[in-house]
Design a protein around this motif. Sequence first.
Motif, PDB file in Angstrom:
ATOM      1  N   LEU A  89      11.408  11.278  54.833  1.00  0.00           N
ATOM      2  CA  LEU A  89      12.219  12.548  54.364  1.00  0.00           C
ATOM      3  C   LEU A  89      13.502  12.010  53.700  1.00  0.00           C
ATOM      4  O   LEU A  89      13.742  13.013  52.701  1.00  0.00           O
ATOM      5  N   THR A  90      14.027  10.965  53.926  1.00  0.00           N
ATOM      6  CA  THR A  90      15.339  10.640  53.109  1.00  0.00           C
ATOM      7  C   THR A  90      15.028   9.142  52.514  1.00  0.00           C
ATOM      8  O   THR A  90      14.483   8.423  52.740  1.00  0.00           O
TER       9      THR A  90
ATOM     10  N   TYR B 117       0.339  13.147  47.192  1.00  0.00           N
ATOM     11  CA  TYR B 117       0.559  14.146  47.726  1.00  0.00           C
ATOM     12  C   TYR B 117       1.818  14.415  48.558  1.00  0.00           C
ATOM     13  O   TYR B 117       2.252  13.432  49.344  1.00  0.00           O
ATOM     14  N   ASP B 118       2.418  15.381  48.618  1.00  0.00           N
ATOM     15  CA  ASP B 118       3.714  15.842  49.490  1.00  0.00           C
ATOM     16  C   ASP B 118       4.598  14.783  49.122  1.00  0.00           C
ATOM     17  O   ASP B 118       5.302  14.319  50.228  1.00  0.00           O
ATOM     18  N   CYS B 119       4.982  14.165  48.047  1.00  0.00           N
ATOM     19  CA  CYS B 119       6.112  13.557  47.597  1.00  0.00           C
ATOM     20  C   CYS B 119       7.507  13.994  47.875  1.00  0.00           C
ATOM     21  O   CYS B 119       7.676  15.165  47.525  1.00  0.00           O
ATOM     22  N   SER B 120       8.257  13.521  48.872  1.00  0.00           N
ATOM     23  CA  SER B 120       9.417  14.288  49.223  1.00  0.00           C
ATOM     24  C   SER B 120      10.576  13.824  48.068  1.00  0.00           C
ATOM     25  O   SER B 120      11.443  14.631  47.978  1.00  0.00           O
ATOM     26  N   LYS B 121      10.633  12.412  47.603  1.00  0.00           N
ATOM     27  CA  LYS B 121      11.505  12.113  46.950  1.00  0.00           C
ATOM     28  C   LYS B 121      10.845  10.939  45.960  1.00  0.00           C
ATOM     29  O   LYS B 121      10.412  10.091  46.334  1.00  0.00           O
TER      30      LYS B 121
ATOM     31  N   LEU C 276      21.523  -6.871  43.922  1.00  0.00           N
ATOM     32  CA  LEU C 276      20.205  -6.355  43.405  1.00  0.00           C
ATOM     33  C   LEU C 276      20.185  -4.798  44.248  1.00  0.00           C
ATOM     34  O   LEU C 276      20.733  -4.735  45.313  1.00  0.00           O
ATOM     35  N   LEU C 277      19.293  -4.116  43.485  1.00  0.00           N
ATOM     36  CA  LEU C 277      19.134  -2.569  44.059  1.00  0.00           C
ATOM     37  C   LEU C 277      18.392  -2.739  45.225  1.00  0.00           C
ATOM     38  O   LEU C 277      17.280  -3.565  45.115  1.00  0.00           O
ATOM     39  N   ASP C 278      18.709  -1.924  46.515  1.00  0.00           N
ATOM     40  CA  ASP C 278      17.922  -1.847  47.538  1.00  0.00           C
ATOM     41  C   ASP C 278      17.424  -0.242  47.794  1.00  0.00           C
ATOM     42  O   ASP C 278      18.187   0.437  47.111  1.00  0.00           O
ATOM     43  N   VAL C 279      16.662  -0.111  48.615  1.00  0.00           N
ATOM     44  CA  VAL C 279      16.174   1.138  48.944  1.00  0.00           C
ATOM     45  C   VAL C 279      16.278   1.269  50.519  1.00  0.00           C
ATOM     46  O   VAL C 279      15.700   0.829  51.127  1.00  0.00           O
ATOM     47  N   VAL C 280      16.940   2.448  50.818  1.00  0.00           N
ATOM     48  CA  VAL C 280      16.946   2.828  52.435  1.00  0.00           C
ATOM     49  C   VAL C 280      16.171   4.010  52.507  1.00  0.00           C
ATOM     50  O   VAL C 280      16.549   4.869  51.872  1.00  0.00           O
TER      51      VAL C 280
ATOM     52  N   ILE D 265       9.776   3.203  39.391  1.00  0.00           N
ATOM     53  CA  ILE D 265      10.154   4.106  40.239  1.00  0.00           C
ATOM     54  C   ILE D 265       9.666   3.521  41.577  1.00  0.00           C
ATOM     55  O   ILE D 265       8.638   3.213  41.796  1.00  0.00           O
ATOM     56  N   ILE D 266      10.542   4.436  42.865  1.00  0.00           N
ATOM     57  CA  ILE D 266       9.992   4.346  43.949  1.00  0.00           C
ATOM     58  C   ILE D 266       9.898   5.891  44.516  1.00  0.00           C
ATOM     59  O   ILE D 266      10.773   6.619  44.114  1.00  0.00           O
ATOM     60  N   ALA D 267       8.748   6.010  45.075  1.00  0.00           N
ATOM     61  CA  ALA D 267       8.487   7.373  45.665  1.00  0.00           C
ATOM     62  C   ALA D 267       8.231   7.377  47.075  1.00  0.00           C
ATOM     63  O   ALA D 267       7.242   6.370  47.602  1.00  0.00           O
ATOM     64  N   ALA D 268       8.651   8.434  48.060  1.00  0.00           N
ATOM     65  CA  ALA D 268       8.285   8.533  49.401  1.00  0.00           C
ATOM     66  C   ALA D 268       7.483   9.510  49.673  1.00  0.00           C
ATOM     67  O   ALA D 268       7.948  10.716  49.063  1.00  0.00           O
ATOM     68  N   SER D 269       6.533   9.810  50.701  1.00  0.00           N
ATOM     69  CA  SER D 269       6.067  11.109  50.956  1.00  0.00           C
ATOM     70  C   SER D 269       6.413  11.773  52.179  1.00  0.00           C
ATOM     71  O   SER D 269       6.410  10.530  53.281  1.00  0.00           O
ATOM     72  N   LEU D 270       6.500  12.927  52.415  1.00  0.00           N
ATOM     73  CA  LEU D 270       6.654  13.413  53.789  1.00  0.00           C
ATOM     74  C   LEU D 270       5.494  14.304  53.970  1.00  0.00           C
ATOM     75  O   LEU D 270       5.096  15.321  53.319  1.00  0.00           O
ATOM     76  N   PHE D 271       4.741  14.059  55.155  1.00  0.00           N
ATOM     77  CA  PHE D 271       3.487  14.863  55.601  1.00  0.00           C
ATOM     78  C   PHE D 271       4.037  15.861  56.534  1.00  0.00           C
ATOM     79  O   PHE D 271       4.754  15.509  57.355  1.00  0.00           O
ATOM     80  N   GLY D 272       3.553  16.966  56.032  1.00  0.00           N
ATOM     81  CA  GLY D 272       4.133  18.172  57.244  1.00  0.00           C
ATOM     82  C   GLY D 272       3.577  17.788  58.750  1.00  0.00           C
ATOM     83  O   GLY D 272       4.338  18.333  59.563  1.00  0.00           O
ATOM     84  N   SER D 273       2.570  17.507  58.721  1.00  0.00           N
ATOM     85  CA  SER D 273       1.921  17.017  60.092  1.00  0.00           C
ATOM     86  C   SER D 273       1.331  15.846  59.904  1.00  0.00           C
ATOM     87  O   SER D 273       0.432  15.477  58.890  1.00  0.00           O
TER      88      SER D 273
END
Length: 121
Positions: free
Chosen positions: A73-74, A11-15, A85-89, A29-37
């Motif tokens: 968010l980012t 839910y609310d996957c931002s990227k 090697l690949l990193d994620v920020v 795949i790496i995915a991050a979520s942004l919750f509106g509240s």
Amino acid sequence: MILKKIFFPMYDCSKAMARDFDNDGDLDIIAASLFGSYQENKKPTESIVYLMNNGNMDFSASYIPEVMHGNWLTMEVGDFNKDNLLDVVLGTYVFDVQELMKIIEVNGNAKIPQVLLLTQF
């Protein structure tokens, strides 16, 4: 051409970003979520997820419980620590002081990462 479909509920996957993070020749795949509240009952599965491709589009999910309080968010991918090697920020977003106080209350302390660097998948 036949495409294999995958569905991963988040839910609310931002990227989400697909790269060969584990250097085995297939896309993960790496995915991050942004919750509106912010929600007190937020789970680690609702924050950042790493989907490792086991081959033939069969994915295993991994989570990071320590970062579940972020509103991510980012996100960018690159070799930030220069180890070939690949990193994620990732960067998080806190809406206001009330949300920050709620996170501190639920988390038990004020140590909440604002910027996160993930290495060595």
